[in-house]
Write an enzyme that holds these catalytic residues in place. Sequence first.
Site, short mmCIF file in Angstrom:
data_model
loop_
_atom_site.label_atom_id
_atom_site.label_comp_id
_atom_site.label_asym_id
_atom_site.label_seq_id
_atom_site.Cartn_x
_atom_site.Cartn_y
_atom_site.Cartn_z
N THR A 58 -48.44 -8.07 -50.86
CA THR A 58 -48.44 -6.49 -50.21
C THR A 58 -49.00 -5.78 -50.58
O THR A 58 -49.35 -4.42 -49.54
CB THR A 58 -46.62 -5.87 -51.60
OG1 THR A 58 -46.17 -7.86 -51.25
CG2 THR A 58 -45.68 -5.03 -50.76
N ALA A 78 -54.53 -17.92 -51.61
CA ALA A 78 -54.40 -18.47 -52.26
C ALA A 78 -53.73 -19.38 -50.61
O ALA A 78 -54.32 -20.33 -49.95
CB ALA A 78 -53.82 -18.53 -53.57
N HIS A 550 -37.42 -8.53 -59.24
CA HIS A 550 -38.25 -7.41 -59.21
C HIS A 550 -39.12 -6.88 -60.61
O HIS A 550 -39.18 -5.90 -61.48
CB HIS A 550 -37.46 -5.76 -59.11
CG HIS A 550 -36.87 -6.04 -58.24
ND1 HIS A 550 -35.40 -5.14 -58.07
CD2 HIS A 550 -37.01 -6.42 -56.51
CE1 HIS A 550 -35.04 -4.63 -56.86
NE2 HIS A 550 -36.16 -6.10 -56.14
N ALA A 584 -47.74 -4.64 -58.32
CA ALA A 584 -46.15 -4.43 -59.01
C ALA A 584 -47.17 -4.31 -60.59
O ALA A 584 -46.12 -3.68 -61.27
CB ALA A 584 -45.66 -5.57 -59.04
N PRO A 595 -38.21 -2.29 -55.42
CA PRO A 595 -39.90 -1.93 -55.69
C PRO A 595 -40.76 -1.70 -54.37
O PRO A 595 -42.21 -0.66 -54.29
CB PRO A 595 -40.43 -2.49 -56.46
CG PRO A 595 -39.95 -4.39 -56.71
CD PRO A 595 -38.79 -3.62 -55.99
N GLN A 596 -40.50 -2.56 -53.61
CA GLN A 596 -41.91 -2.85 -53.13
C GLN A 596 -42.30 -1.39 -52.02
O GLN A 596 -43.67 -1.19 -52.44
CB GLN A 596 -41.25 -3.53 -51.62
CG GLN A 596 -40.31 -2.88 -50.26
CD GLN A 596 -39.79 -4.05 -49.19
OE1 GLN A 596 -41.34 -5.00 -48.57
NE2 GLN A 596 -38.91 -4.10 -48.75
C1 LIG Z 1 -37.75 -12.85 -53.11
C2 LIG Z 1 -38.34 -11.65 -53.44
C3 LIG Z 1 -36.70 -10.94 -52.89
C4 LIG Z 1 -37.76 -9.71 -52.95
N1 LIG Z 1 -36.66 -8.57 -52.73
C5 LIG Z 1 -36.70 -6.98 -51.95
C6 LIG Z 1 -36.50 -6.31 -52.04
O1 LIG Z 1 -35.40 -6.76 -51.15
N2 LIG Z 1 -36.82 -4.50 -51.81
C7 LIG Z 1 -37.91 -4.81 -52.59
O2 LIG Z 1 -38.36 -3.26 -52.74
N3 LIG Z 1 -38.93 -5.59 -53.66
C8 LIG Z 1 -38.21 -6.86 -53.72
N4 LIG Z 1 -38.63 -8.38 -54.13
C9 LIG Z 1 -40.31 -7.84 -54.74
C10 LIG Z 1 -40.97 -7.04 -53.60
O3 LIG Z 1 -41.59 -8.54 -52.80
C11 LIG Z 1 -42.75 -7.50 -54.58
O4 LIG Z 1 -42.62 -6.80 -55.86
C12 LIG Z 1 -43.46 -7.19 -53.97
O5 LIG Z 1 -43.83 -7.66 -53.14
C13 LIG Z 1 -44.83 -6.93 -54.78
O6 LIG Z 1 -46.40 -7.14 -54.45
P1 LIG Z 1 -47.72 -7.20 -55.59
O7 LIG Z 1 -48.26 -6.97 -54.47
O8 LIG Z 1 -47.41 -6.73 -56.47
O9 LIG Z 1 -47.49 -9.02 -55.03
P2 LIG Z 1 -47.40 -10.16 -54.02
O10 LIG Z 1 -46.42 -9.25 -52.69
O11 LIG Z 1 -46.56 -11.56 -54.62
O12 LIG Z 1 -48.47 -10.43 -53.91
C14 LIG Z 1 -50.02 -10.91 -54.44
C15 LIG Z 1 -50.12 -12.31 -53.61
O13 LIG Z 1 -52.05 -12.92 -54.46
C16 LIG Z 1 -52.02 -13.86 -54.14
N5 LIG Z 1 -52.52 -14.54 -55.36
C17 LIG Z 1 -51.80 -14.21 -56.47
N6 LIG Z 1 -53.02 -15.29 -57.31
C18 LIG Z 1 -54.04 -15.54 -56.21
C19 LIG Z 1 -55.35 -16.67 -56.37
N7 LIG Z 1 -55.52 -16.31 -57.76
N8 LIG Z 1 -56.11 -16.73 -55.21
C20 LIG Z 1 -56.09 -15.96 -54.33
N9 LIG Z 1 -54.35 -14.78 -53.57
C21 LIG Z 1 -53.70 -15.07 -55.24
C22 LIG Z 1 -50.59 -14.60 -53.60
O14 LIG Z 1 -50.87 -15.52 -52.60
C23 LIG Z 1 -50.29 -13.48 -52.82
O15 LIG Z 1 -49.98 -13.22 -51.29
C24 LIG Z 1 -38.34 -8.92 -53.72
C25 LIG Z 1 -39.20 -10.10 -54.36
C26 LIG Z 1 -38.57 -11.56 -53.47
C27 LIG Z 1 -39.80 -12.67 -54.67
#
Ligand SMILES: Cc1cc2nc3c(=O)[nH]c(=O)nc-3n(C[C@H](O)[C@H](O)[C@H](O)COP(=O)(O)OP(=O)(O)OC[C@H]3O[C@@H](n4cnc5c(N)ncnc54)[C@H](O)[C@@H]3O)c2cc1C
Length: 614
Positions: A58, A78, A550, A584, A595-596
């Site tokens: 994200t 990954a 979340h 996040a 939180p998205q």
């Molecule tokens: C099932 C579910 C439902 C949700 N529903 C909602 C909702 O309705 N509304 C809302 O606002 N939020 C929702 N959320 C929360 C929101 O989606 C997350 O807070 C947000 O997407 C997190 O973003 P991020 O960039 O922190 O992590 P992510 O989007 O998880 O990105 C992390 C990325 O890093 C990659 N990665 C990790 N380690 C490595 C590595 N060592 N090497 C290479 N790549 C790696 C992963 O594969 C992934 O693509 C939900 C989450 C989930 C799981």
Amino acid sequence: MRFLGLACADIATTAAQLSVGQLCVALWSLQLFFGEALAQPAFGQPVTYDYVVIGGGTAGLAIASRLAQVASVAVIEAGGFYEQDNGNLSTIPGYATAIPFLDTTPSYPRNSLMDWDYVSVPQTEAGGRQIHYAQGKTLGGSSAINTLAFHRATYGAYQKWADLVGDQSYTFWNILPFFKKSAFSYPPNFPKRNTPNATFTYDLTAFNDFLRGPVQVSWAQWVDPTITWLAKGIRSLGLPQSVLGLNSGFLTGTGAYVTTSVDPCDATRSSSRTSYMEKIGVPAGLQVYHHTRATKILFSSKRAKGVQVTTNDKSYTLTAKREVILSAGVFGSPHLLLVSGIGPAATLNKYNIPVISNLAGVGQNLWDQLYFQIINVVSTPSGGQEIALDPAKANKQYYKQQWGPLSSVSAYISFEKIPSTLRSTFSRATKVALEWFPADWPEVEYVAGAAAGPNGSTLGVLSASLTAPLSRGSVTIKSADPATPPVIDLGWFTNPADGEVAVAGLKRARQAFNSISSIKVGPEVAPGDAVKTDAQILAFVKNAATQIWHAGATCSMGKNGDKRAVVDSRAKVFGVEGLRVVDASAFPFMVPGHPQSTVYMLAEKIADAIIKRR
Ligand SMILES: Cc1cc2nc3c(=O)[nH]c(=O)nc-3n(C[C@H](O)[C@H](O)[C@H](O)COP(=O)(O)OP(=O)(O)OC[C@H]3O[C@@H](n4cnc5c(N)ncnc54)[C@H](O)[C@@H]3O)c2cc1C
Ligand SMILES: *[C@@H]1O[C@H](CO)[C@@H](O)[C@H](O)[C@H]1NC(C)=O
Ligand SMILES: *[C@@H]1O[C@H](CO)[C@@H](O)[C@H](O)[C@H]1NC(C)=O
Ligand SMILES: *[C@@H]1O[C@H](CO)[C@@H](O)[C@H](O)[C@H]1NC(C)=O
């Protein structure tokens, strides 16, 4: 190359659809669309980039897309492509709650192409359960598997963020431009919704000035009849429908049909990938290393100089001339910091990992919001029921009209602080602890939903979740090997305050449901009529509560010297140079609600700061 607007005009066949169709044409027709422009990087070869972003999720794709407009950027992801690995379960909004691997039990059906397969340690205060905590492993990250609710937190929450990190650029008004820059919102299509008892007003100024952004945001184009009833039940608690909606800094004491990350033109999920890499085109400077895992951040003395990665078992190095940006998510980011030598020295020493920066806060301060449900069989129809009874009809509505139950996740959500009558039963310690939260920061969120029940019935589902949780979990390691999964302790109910608030929240949700008893059929399905006393309710939530997904704040933003802090307000990791955490995990706390939108905001804000060298 084609004009995206045309794709939308094609489907605008009825008057009801025209308003959205015309908007798509008017607002996007000047944007060139380069859906297939992803060039293959030199997998296996050492290459130097200005920025290396770890995680194409994200935050990762959002910040990479912006930086690649002015610099060379590698994204290390990954996973691969979710259309391939999760099919229409990811793309069709109506399937968002039906993705099988979102099962939270340890015996969940696996999809290791899409999910990190994280399972927590037994939660001693939550029935000893081990929890499967799905996280997207794909371009798009968790934005490719989430439930699509898209709204902002409150003035008070962002003011608290600003105060905690010592940087007033995080107040609501100061971050509003970055919220706007990340997302574009379509007005509700009331004719298409065709549900006069589910209309609303909204704040036209919340989105879409000249900063309109790539994530497509819309209200459901199809309304679930059962949800209109549950919304009525919630309103009976004295939580009126919001006049502005949930994107203007107010949540507490109101409710609304929630905006969602769905592109209304074709009724598909708008993920960080479809938005930041397709809607606005792939910037020339971007190289995406998909199916490639980051195994270690490399340092030259205290400066991050690159990342060790693995593609198809071949290990090689990508060098970062300027910075490494870690966006591996709430579990992945602290995990990679730890195996790379950044974290509590005691932990690193235990696994013979040379200490680059001794930071006690890495992996600590895990916030998570608990979630539990009141379920009743109801006499009203629902989307789940329609899909179950006549799937062909639902498919036809979806593909011909971008309408019907598959087109949307239609939810009505509300927020409140527990009212004084129930609050009076809280212990003194709980009351004092809850005072940390600003006046407009809700303690509970209620979500109205519906699902297919047995024998063609409908289940009305009114859930509550804890938006001001006081329990904290942690992420640590049990090995220096990056391939060994991190140790995740969600800390559920370790602070008794959460149990007290949960009991009150469940009572409120039940009261709301009982106010619409005319649609209830038979005895309560969950928790069940036998669950009456506070002690019984507490036992129920401890054994039944799950995550609302979340989790955050495991690499917390904070002031220099704050024991908890891992990054400063510019997302720079303390004690080293050239390394930021942007996702996040870098939140100072989990914001109330979903939180998205805040993840995207943060990515835009830090990208802007890097580009303008602020
Ligand atoms: C099932 C579910 C439902 C949700 N529903 C909602 C909702 O309705 N509304 C809302 O606002 N939020 C929702 N959320 C929360 C929101 O989606 C997350 O807070 C947000 O997407 C997190 O973003 P991020 O960039 O922190 O992590 P992510 O989007 O998880 O990105 C992390 C990325 O890093 C990659 N990665 C990790 N380690 C490595 C590595 N060592 N090497 C290479 N790549 C790696 C992963 O594969 C992934 O693509 C939900 C989450 C989930 C799981
Ligand atoms: C709202 O209208 C819909 C569609 O007409 C109907 O199915 C539903 O029962 C109504 N809800 C309430 C609370 O009256
Ligand atoms: C989604 O994919 C499944 C499996 O390929 C298929 O059976 C189903 O009909 C699809 N649904 C829609 C709405 O296309
Ligand atoms: C479904 O209906 C059948 C036949 O009427 C009945 O035997 C069965 O118990 C019902 N199942 C549920 C879960 O209600």
